[in-house]
Design an enzyme around this catalytic site. Sequence first.
Site, PDB file in Angstrom:
ATOM      1  N   SER A   1      -4.218  12.331 -40.938  1.00 51.56           N
ATOM      2  CA  SER A   1      -3.875  11.136 -41.376  1.00 51.56           C
ATOM      3  C   SER A   1      -4.429  11.172 -43.328  1.00 51.56           C
ATOM      4  O   SER A   1      -5.287  11.957 -42.859  1.00 51.56           O
ATOM      5  CB  SER A   1      -4.041  10.390 -40.689  1.00 51.56           C
ATOM      6  OG  SER A   1      -5.416   9.780 -41.033  1.00 51.56           O
ATOM      7  N   LYS A   2      -4.055  10.919 -43.838  1.00 49.82           N
ATOM      8  CA  LYS A   2      -4.332  10.270 -45.230  1.00 49.82           C
ATOM      9  C   LYS A   2      -5.845  10.012 -44.701  1.00 49.82           C
ATOM     10  O   LYS A   2      -6.860  11.048 -45.921  1.00 49.82           O
ATOM     11  CB  LYS A   2      -4.272   8.976 -46.034  1.00 49.82           C
ATOM     12  CG  LYS A   2      -2.826   9.432 -46.370  1.00 49.82           C
ATOM     13  CD  LYS A   2      -2.276   9.181 -48.020  1.00 49.82           C
ATOM     14  CE  LYS A   2      -1.382  10.183 -48.367  1.00 49.82           C
ATOM     15  NZ  LYS A   2      -0.972  10.111 -49.944  1.00 49.82           N
TER      16      LYS A   2
END
Length: 467
Positions: A242-243
């Site tokens: 994920s980010k």
Amino acid sequence: MSTDQIVTRFAPSPTGYLHIGGARTALFNWLYARGRGGKFLLRIEDTDRARSTPEATQAILKGLDWLGLDYDGEVISQFDRADRHAEVAHQMLTSGHAYKCFATQDEIQAFRDAARAEGKSTLYQSPWRDADPATHPDAPYVVRLKAPREGVTVIRDQVQGDVTIRNDQLDDMICLRSDGTPTYMLAVVVDDHDMGVTHAIRGDDHLNNAARQQLVYEAMGWDVPVWAHIPLIHGPDGKKLSKRHGALGVEEYQAMGYPARAMRNYLARLGWSHGDDEFFTDEQALAWFDLKGIGKSPARFDFKKLDNLSGQHLAVMDDDEVLAELDAFLAATGQNPLQSQQRQLLSDAMPVLKTGAKTFPQLLEKATFATASRPIEPDEKSAKSLDEVSRGILKELTPQLQNASWNRDTLEGILNGLAEAHGTKFGKLAAPLRAALAGRAVTPSVFDMMLVLGRDETVARLKDASA
Ligand code: GLU
């Protein structure tokens, strides 16, 4: 061109920035080809007109450029090759490996509903597969591949091993839509064939596609490339990237100030290994990279490892290389370019700066003492160490420095002597000296700073601070 030449390619879809997984795929293909005297090609898979943007293509090109992954020849646009894709679909029609299917959406839906009701496979089986062309209506049609219904398709994958797919689980995929445009699945095969791609190294999210694509190779009698489907990248906790984990565009890594060669080293280690080697140069990566070393389980992205490698690379980089990358970093982050005097100072200070910094912002932070101009404004913390007493000591120091030989031993002798005269240790003098010379509490060593700044600048800063 020798027929044995290795040709790899990176084939991103321009629907967003060049993310870390794409960058790693590009790097693996680049290393594999370049390490073997082969070619590395770039194809932009821009057939999805609704989602492809020129900005995304630019971001991908910029990302590759920053990473130093140079490609051979022109960038190939998949969309531009639509006529050629259609040509191949028609060749398969002629050779009987494909057929015209006139089924309407409603008919296909009705087939699926009925199959579902009977508990059968809902993969569409077109009645047009074996229809006599004389019975063909004058109506829109798609071109479908006449895929084998029995037997198996085996993907001989260099990473995953042999992957066997039953042919009854693959439908007669559409190669050409009713408006005459090619499907992505056909386009990839035609392009890879025409580009002479010998090795397709890509994310394992394309493994299922490989089976269908292989059927097109077989229908055309073309050589199937060597497949290598690499596991995706996960976060350090083993979950999908994920980010928060680092699923960012590569330009964000440039903006964080990682040198490109450190990024290459780190990305190469993401899913590939060579014994216990963590830190390596490009030359080593090019010599060592192979498909055997690619792991079967997802790699885990870990900022700590990246930082660590980055620090090691900065420490061994040539000063000129550091400065050149620093220029690129400043430009990419919209900061002012280095003035020639700052550049000189940075260059003089480089041996001191390179060690201990992990990124360019950290290096610049260390360099503040060299790049700052007088009068030095001490920050809040360091201002506290410039009290009455220490200012008095600095005042005493300046005349002693005026005539001293400017080398480490002499300077150490002077400062130790001064500390002793005040019944204290040099350590006590360090904080006010840091404040006077750099305006900060955390700096390179006091002697390193003095040697880089030189006598005049050192004395002037001490006078400023003790005035
Ligand atoms: N365009 C595909 C992607 O960006 C890659 C296709 C391929 O490598 O064959 O995921």
